[in-house]
Scaffold this motif. Structure first.
Motif, PDB file in Angstrom:
ATOM      1  N   TYR A   1      89.037  49.205  81.639  1.00 49.04           N
ATOM      2  CA  TYR A   1      89.030  50.321  80.696  1.00 49.04           C
ATOM      3  C   TYR A   1      88.987  49.790  79.261  1.00 49.04           C
ATOM      4  CZ  TYR A   1      90.867  54.063  77.808  1.00 49.04           C
ATOM      5  OH  TYR A   1      91.048  54.969  76.822  1.00 49.04           O
ATOM      6  N   LEU A   2      89.782  48.759  78.976  1.00 47.97           N
ATOM      7  CA  LEU A   2      89.821  48.204  77.626  1.00 47.97           C
ATOM      8  C   LEU A   2      88.469  47.636  77.229  1.00 47.97           C
ATOM      9  CD1 LEU A   2      93.274  46.388  77.571  1.00 47.97           C
ATOM     10  CD2 LEU A   2      92.641  48.491  76.395  1.00 47.97           C
TER      11      LEU A   2
ATOM     12  N   GLN B   1      92.652  36.256  84.140  1.00 48.07           N
ATOM     13  CA  GLN B   1      91.274  36.025  83.746  1.00 48.07           C
ATOM     14  C   GLN B   1      90.609  37.297  83.274  1.00 48.07           C
ATOM     15  OE1 GLN B   1      90.912  33.010  86.923  1.00 48.07           O
ATOM     16  NE2 GLN B   1      88.851  33.824  86.930  1.00 48.07           N
ATOM     17  N   VAL B   2      90.835  38.364  84.038  1.00 47.56           N
ATOM     18  CA  VAL B   2      90.220  39.642  83.677  1.00 47.56           C
ATOM     19  C   VAL B   2      90.745  40.112  82.321  1.00 47.56           C
ATOM     20  CG1 VAL B   2      89.992  42.044  84.366  1.00 47.56           C
ATOM     21  CG2 VAL B   2      89.840  40.259  86.066  1.00 47.56           C
ATOM     22  N   LEU B   3      92.043  39.901  82.087  1.00 45.47           N
ATOM     23  CA  LEU B   3      92.625  40.289  80.798  1.00 45.47           C
ATOM     24  C   LEU B   3      92.078  39.429  79.663  1.00 45.47           C
ATOM     25  CD1 LEU B   3      96.347  41.003  81.683  1.00 45.47           C
ATOM     26  CD2 LEU B   3      94.676  42.601  80.770  1.00 45.47           C
TER      27      LEU B   3
ATOM     28  N   VAL C   1      95.942  44.910  74.633  1.00 47.15           N
ATOM     29  CA  VAL C   1      95.850  43.787  75.574  1.00 47.15           C
ATOM     30  C   VAL C   1      97.188  43.049  75.676  1.00 47.15           C
ATOM     31  CG1 VAL C   1      94.607  41.685  76.139  1.00 47.15           C
ATOM     32  CG2 VAL C   1      93.425  43.535  75.009  1.00 47.15           C
ATOM     33  N   ASP C   2      97.848  42.873  74.523  1.00 48.32           N
ATOM     34  CA  ASP C   2      99.134  42.184  74.535  1.00 48.32           C
ATOM     35  C   ASP C   2     100.156  42.949  75.377  1.00 48.32           C
ATOM     36  OD1 ASP C   2      98.785  39.967  72.412  1.00 48.32           O
ATOM     37  OD2 ASP C   2      97.965  41.752  71.475  1.00 48.32           O
TER      38      ASP C   2
ATOM     39  N   VAL D   1      96.427  46.574  86.698  1.00 48.82           N
ATOM     40  CA  VAL D   1      96.045  45.692  85.597  1.00 48.82           C
ATOM     41  C   VAL D   1      94.528  45.535  85.535  1.00 48.82           C
ATOM     42  CG1 VAL D   1      96.136  43.313  84.777  1.00 48.82           C
ATOM     43  CG2 VAL D   1      98.224  44.466  85.461  1.00 48.82           C
ATOM     44  N   ILE D   2      93.892  45.374  86.708  1.00 51.43           N
ATOM     45  CA  ILE D   2      92.438  45.234  86.738  1.00 51.43           C
ATOM     46  C   ILE D   2      91.772  46.485  86.146  1.00 51.43           C
ATOM     47  CG2 ILE D   2      90.427  44.992  88.241  1.00 51.43           C
ATOM     48  CD1 ILE D   2      91.986  42.473  88.225  1.00 51.43           C
TER      49      ILE D   2
END
Lengths: 109, 86, 165
Positions: free
Chosen positions: B81-82, A79-81, B31-32, B75-76
């Motif tokens: 950051y992104l 979800q965060v991604l 992101v990918d 990952v969070i």
């Protein structure tokens, strides 16, 4: 007999992981890739853990803990991604039908 | 029979890892790559559990759990950051 | 009252986590876990846990069990649906982001709902703002908010409503 069942469940779990990898490889845009990645890995890992639990019953509690942990964190990180992807305006496939989020935040899809 | 099946599971997980690795290398966006990384992590966790099973050492399960915890946090943080970078 | 209940819930969650981690109920291990749990509770009284706002009535427990089974069934269904898409040569997708509304009020209920949506057939929660959820859908069946809500949210909300209100 229980061992054989456990091993079969184990293989089934890894098959779902493989499908996830295939989805990650084939899907046309970021959001669809997240979809493919998160669902298959969750079920795949749960099945793998269940298979190991059948093979090594003494480990059940710890495997259950890993499973519960992944069951919670896996969708959360997806979800965060997904949110990060949308906020950074990652391109979506041309097949996209509707984007209510872009409509509401005033972005152009 | 059981040993063979465990080996098969290992091979399939390895193939899944390669597919995800392809996406990790190819991207195209950051992101990918993070998504691919997330999937790679989970496959690696499965790998650790398999190693624990083959070696008969329960300690590897703790390794897998700590790895799951750290990669989730990673990952969070990267996602945050992104978002900030845009 | 709310504060005391929160602390008790956080303590119970932490201790359960500790017991699962150690896989033993030996008094020594249990004492260390309890001490650590108390220390954490004293630092974070406003923490969110599984049980925050859980309504402790018998109906809730039944709903929880039904929820788990419904969830697992949906998880399997979602994987089969995805496998079908990924394995077919023409990749039949029709993606989009729809907007759905939830009746749930408690943060934990909403979190569980968002997580469940992510793991069920073709849907992925993207953004949560108040009572609105934006959901990415691999095969969009309904583009209007009401139709999408009925298809995506209603199944889980039925149980979560009873559990968390």
């Amino acid at each position: 007999m229980l061992d054989l069942l456990g091993a079969l469940v184990l293989v089934a779990g890894t098959v779902f992981l493989l499908l996830g990898g295939l989805g990650l490889y084939r899907m046309p845009d970021t959001f669809n890739r997240i979809q493919a990645g998160t669902k298959t890995t969750t079920l795949g890992t749960l099945l793998t853990l269940a298979g190991v639990a059948l093979l090594e019953p003494a480990w059940t509690l710890k495997l259950l803990l890993i499973g519960l942990f992944l069951l919670f964190t896996n969708p959360l990180s997806s979800q965060v991604l997904a949110r990060a992807a949308h906020r950074t305006r990652v391109a979506q496939t041309h097949e996209v039908q509707v984007d209510r989020l872009a409509d509401d935040t005033g972005e152009t899809a | 029979m059981v040993e063979v099946l465990i080996t098969v599971a290992g091979v399939i997980a390895g193939a899944a890892f390669l597919l995800a690795l392809f996406r990790f290398v190819k991207g195209p966006r950051a992101v990918d790559r993070v998504i691919a990384f997330d999937v790679l992590t989970i496959i690696a966790i499965t790998g650790m559990v398999l190693v624990a099973l083959v070696e008969g050492r329960v300690i590897y399960l703790d390794v897998a759990l700590v790895y799951a915890l750290l990669s989730f946090l990673g990952v969070i943080v990267i996602a945050r950051y992104l978002e900030g970078a845009s | 009252m709310g504060r005391v209940r929160n602390s008790a819930e956080l303590f119970a969650t932490l201790l359960l986590f500790w017991i699962l981690l150690n896989g033993t109920l030996a008094p020594g291990t249990l004492a260390v876990g309890a001490a650590a749990a108390i220390a954490i509770v004293l630092f974070y009284t406003d923490g969110l846990s599984f049980l925050s706002h859980f309504q402790p009535v018998p109906r809730s427990f039944t709903a929880s069990i039904l929820f788990v089974f419904y969830f697992l069934r949906e998880l399997v269904r979602s994987n089969i649906a995805l496998a079908r898409i990924v394995l077919s040569p023409e990749l039949p997708i029709k993606p989009g982001i729809v907007k759905v509304r939830t009746k749930l009020k408690s943060p934990m209920g909403r979190l569980l709902l968002a997580n469940s949506i992510t793991l069920t057939p073709g849907t992925l929660s993207v953004e949560l703002t108040g009572e609105w959820l934006y959901v990415h859908w691999v095969t969009v069946d309904a583009t209007d908010n009401e139709g999408a809500t009925a298809k995506i949210v209603a199944g889980f909300e039925r149980y979560l409503e009873v559990m968390y209100g």
